[in-house]
Design an enzyme around this catalytic site. Sequence first.
Site, short mmCIF file in Angstrom:
data_model
loop_
_atom_site.label_atom_id
_atom_site.label_comp_id
_atom_site.label_asym_id
_atom_site.label_seq_id
_atom_site.Cartn_x
_atom_site.Cartn_y
_atom_site.Cartn_z
N SER A 120 -7.98 -2.08 2.59
CA SER A 120 -6.62 -1.78 3.05
C SER A 120 -6.60 -0.83 4.24
CB SER A 120 -5.81 -1.12 1.92
OG SER A 120 -5.85 -1.89 0.76
N ASN A 180 -0.16 -1.73 6.50
CA ASN A 180 -0.38 -0.37 6.03
C ASN A 180 -0.14 0.69 7.11
OD1 ASN A 180 -0.86 -0.60 3.22
ND2 ASN A 180 -2.74 -1.66 3.71
N GLU A 191 -3.60 -10.65 6.87
CA GLU A 191 -3.92 -10.02 8.15
C GLU A 191 -5.41 -10.25 8.42
OE1 GLU A 191 -1.36 -6.14 8.64
OE2 GLU A 191 -2.12 -6.24 6.59
#
Length: 298
Positions: free
Chosen positions: A120, A192, A153
Site C-alpha cells: 500500500s 493512498n 493501480e
Amino acid sequence: MNLKNITIAGSGVLGFQIAMQAAFHGFQVIVYDINDEVLEKAKSKFKTLSESYTTDLKASPEQLENTFNHLSYTSDLALAVKDADLLIEAVPENPQIKIDFYKKLAAVAPEKTIFATNSSTLLPSQFAEATGRPEKFLALHFANEIWKHNTAEIMGHSGTDQKVFDTVVQFAKAIGMVTLPLHKEQPGYILNSLLVPLLSAATDLLVNDIADVETIDKTWMVATGAPTGPFGILDVVGITTAYNINKIAADATGDPLKIKTVKFLKENYIDQNKLGVSTGQGFYSYPDPEYLKKYFLK
C-alpha cells in the site's frame, strides 16, 4: 496475454480477496502462506466471501463452485510458484519481511514468473534488487473489498519492462478491475496519497484527545456525505496495517506524535486483538457497527 497460473503470497485481508477475484474470473490460483494453520483460516474466509459475491455480484452457485475449483493452497513456496505466470505478493507491510520473502522467492520461481507487490505504501524500487528480476517486477495495488471497489493501480519502477507493465494492466482488466496506470513511482500511489492523510489526521485527533472515534467519523460523514468515516475505513483496512505504517514513520522520523500513535494503537488495539472487521472488534464492533445505525448521524 499469456497469464494463466496465478500465485497469491499471503492470505491476509487483501490476499484472499485477490485470490478469490482471480479465481472467479477463471484463472488457476494457488494461495501460499507460511503454514497450513493459516491456510485453513483462509479457507473459511473464502466461504464467507462467497456470500458477498452472491449479494453484490449476483454470483450463481455454479459460478462459485467453479471459483472454488480454481483455488488451491500450499505452504510450500517452491510448489506454489512451480508453474506461476504471475505472483502477487500480499505479505505484511514491513520492508524486511518483504525483502526476505523476495530473496526466498527468487531462488525457486521459474524465469517466466512476473512478480507484483500489493504493498500500500512502499515502492517497488525498494525491493527490485531483492527479486533478482527487476525488469519483471512492479506494483499492483488493490483497494479493500476488491469485488466492489474494483481499482487496480499499476506502478512500475525505472527498471520495469514496458511489456511486463502492459501485461499486468491486461491481467487487471481480465479480473474485472478498473485499471489505473501510474507514470512513475509515488509513495502511496493515487488512492493512498489521498486516503492516508485523512486517516492520519483522524488518528491524530483521537490520540491528542480532541474528539472521540464516533464524533470524528460523524463529522466526516455528515459534512461530506461519505458512507463511512475514517475509523470505519481503518477497521476495514485493518488496524495492523495502520500500526505498521505509523511505526515505519515513527522509526524513520522520531516524530513524537507518531511514537504516541504507535503506543496508543498497540496498547488499545493490537495487544487486545482488536484488529478491525477481521476480528469482529476494532474501533467499532462487527457485524453491526454503530456508524451504520440510523441514529448515528443525528
